[in-house]
Design a protein around this motif. Structure first.
Motif, PDB file in Angstrom:
ATOM      1  N   SER A 335       0.862  -1.177   0.000  1.00 28.34           N
ATOM      2  CA  SER A 335       0.000   0.000   0.000  1.00 28.34           C
ATOM      3  C   SER A 335       0.903   1.233   0.000  1.00 28.34           C
ATOM      4  O   SER A 335       1.994   1.211   0.582  1.00 28.34           O
ATOM      5  CB  SER A 335      -0.887   0.020   1.242  1.00 28.34           C
ATOM      6  OG  SER A 335      -0.114   0.274   2.404  1.00 28.34           O
ATOM      7  N   ASP A 375      -1.907  -4.571   3.744  1.00 27.61           N
ATOM      8  CA  ASP A 375      -1.177  -4.275   2.527  1.00 27.61           C
ATOM      9  C   ASP A 375      -1.623  -5.201   1.406  1.00 27.61           C
ATOM     10  O   ASP A 375      -2.041  -6.331   1.634  1.00 27.61           O
ATOM     11  CB  ASP A 375       0.332  -4.442   2.737  1.00 27.61           C
ATOM     12  CG  ASP A 375       0.931  -3.255   3.461  1.00 27.61           C
ATOM     13  OD1 ASP A 375       0.318  -2.170   3.401  1.00 27.61           O
ATOM     14  OD2 ASP A 375       1.994  -3.414   4.087  1.00 27.61           O
ATOM     15  N   ILE A 376      -1.497  -4.696   0.180  1.00 22.26           N
ATOM     16  CA  ILE A 376      -1.816  -5.497  -0.993  1.00 22.26           C
ATOM     17  C   ILE A 376      -0.637  -6.402  -1.283  1.00 22.26           C
ATOM     18  O   ILE A 376       0.503  -5.953  -1.349  1.00 22.26           O
ATOM     19  CB  ILE A 376      -2.087  -4.604  -2.206  1.00 22.26           C
ATOM     20  CG1 ILE A 376      -3.259  -3.663  -1.899  1.00 22.26           C
ATOM     21  CG2 ILE A 376      -2.366  -5.420  -3.444  1.00 22.26           C
ATOM     22  CD1 ILE A 376      -3.454  -2.598  -2.949  1.00 22.26           C
TER      23      ILE A 376
END
Length: 437
Positions: A335, A375-376
């Protein structure tokens, strides 16, 4: 994020004012006085100094070898365990010498047949190498007494005639250096989540060393000294350059300048004064390597990009420019907010003024906040599945390390500690090695 990300930080003096006010850690989501998410201080934890009767100040080789709680192997035992140190069992090379894979019985520690019993890593001193008996003895001294989940476990040693060997637990996934910099179809790039997990584990190891339990300055923190177990848990290895930290009212240890180019703190290079903040600077370099996928020093880069810290510093303080530093192989798995927070942390660790760097306790707290962030990207468990087969054929093979060596004098250059068994009083951990620099 408020005013702390209102624009690029153009000078370190601007960043210092943020640090002094606590705004830096506000940006990171961490209280500047935080110890860990569990609210425990390192000095109050029960991670151990393993030997129950450690002499307070061992002064000789005999004192050190008698004080450590590890096995003394014969050379023939290790020769058998490693199949006569066969070349195809080499796990890696370093300034100390070669590291070989071997097998021992997990109960008796006797040599076992390949593929049976417990896997070990045997480091054999190269008698023509850079490091010698002093570094070997220093490592026995520290790892023979200190025990923590983020320090590599020393199982034993061999001191026989001219032979000097160390026996460690086997770390299946090798070094962080290999995962970051080795370009191979057998090693997939580490995901963002795994990089943050590894950074946190390494930070916990350093925080333990700096705690009142140990009071040790590591002095050679770098990617090749961070090893990974099968679950990508980071463990610090190679304690040959470690030093006891300052005692009483002293603020530093004065010592000969040793370490690895690109990682040593500027004030240590200039004065020889060693503090725990020297380790914090080195951690900042490694964190920057993890963010960028670049080596601390790389002469193959274009002019102006040879020194990673000097190249990246102008970008780390900028909300928009930070993405120029990030490793393209991450493919936006992170992110933006998480990336900026990690960059702020690296920037602060790399402060030219030691007093403006955070402590390792604060670093741990900041990284724990990043672990909690959404987070991605691929989770550590999924990445383990995708990476597991590709590495297993030669999991610990290492590219040649940049050797630890004496640096030019004027060259510019933990969550709480996991518990183990009962810990002795702090005076038992204060060691003095007569042969050390």
């Amino acid at each position: 994020m408020g005013n702390c990300w209102g624009g690029p930080v153009k000078t370190e003096s601007t960043f210092r004012s943020l640090f002094a006010s606590g705004a830096v850690f506000s940006c990171l989501g961490v209280n500047s006085k935080s110890q860990s998410r569990e609210g425990k201080t390192l000095s109050g934890s029960s991670s151990k100094v393993s030997a129950a009767s450690v002499p307070a100040t061992p002064l000789s080789e005999d004192d050190i070898l008698q004080s450590v709680n590890v096995k003394s192997f014969t050379f023939n035992e290790l020769k058998t365990a490693t199949r006569n140190f066969r070349p195809d069992s080499v796990l890696g090379e370093g300034g100390f010498g070669s590291v070989f894979k071997g097998w021992i019985d997990e109960h008796t520690f006797a040599a076992a047949k390949p593929g049976t019993g417990m896997v070990i890593a045997v480091k054999k001193l190269n008698q023509e190498g850079v490091q010698g008996h002093r570094e070997w003895l220093t490592e026995v001294n520290y790892l023979g007494q200190l025990s923590h989940r983020h320090l590599v476990k020393l199982i034993g040693y061999c001191l026989e005639d001219e032979q000097r060997l160390l026996v460690y637990e086997f770390m299946p996934r090798g070094s962080l250096e290999n995962h970051l910099f080795r370009r191979s179809s057998y090693v997939q790039p580490l995901s963002w989540n795994l990089r943050m997990k590894i950074a946190l584990g390494a930070a916990k190891g350093l925080a333990f060393l700096h705690s009142d339990m140990a009071k040790v300055i590591y002095r050679d923190f770098k990617t090749s000294n961070v090893l990974l177990d099968s679950n990508y848990n980071a463990k610090l290895s190679d304690f040959g350059l470690a030093k006891d930290g300052p005692t009483d009212d002293k603020s530093h240890v004065s010592t000969r300048i040793m370490g690895t180019h690109g990682y040593a703190a500027p004030e240590y290079l200039a004065t020889g004064h060693l503090t725990t903040k020297s380790d914090v600077y080195s951690f900042g370099v490694v964190l920057l390597e993890m963010l960028s996928g670049r080596r601390a020093l790389d002469n193959n880069r274009p002019t102006g990009e040879h020194n990673l810290v000097e190249w990246a510093r102008p970008y780390l303080g900028s909300k928009r420019k930070i993405f120029r530093v990030l490793d393209a192989r991450l493919e936006r798995q992170y992110s933006p907010d998480g990336a900026r927070k990690a960059a702020v942390l690296a920037f602060q660790c790399l402060s030219l003024e030691a007093s403006y760097r955070p402590t390792m306790d604060q670093v741990v707290a900041a990284l724990e906040e990043l672990q909690d962030a959404t987070d991605i990207g691929m989770s550590p468990r999924n990445e383990q599945k995708s990476n597991g087969q590709s590495i297993s054929s030669n999991p610990h093979k290492s590219t040649p390390r940049r050797r630890s060596e004496e640096l030019p004098h004027r060259r510019k250059a933990t969550r709480a500690v996991e518990s183990s068994s009962a810990s002795p009083s702090s005076h038992q951990v204060k060691r003095r090695i007569a042969v050390a620099c």
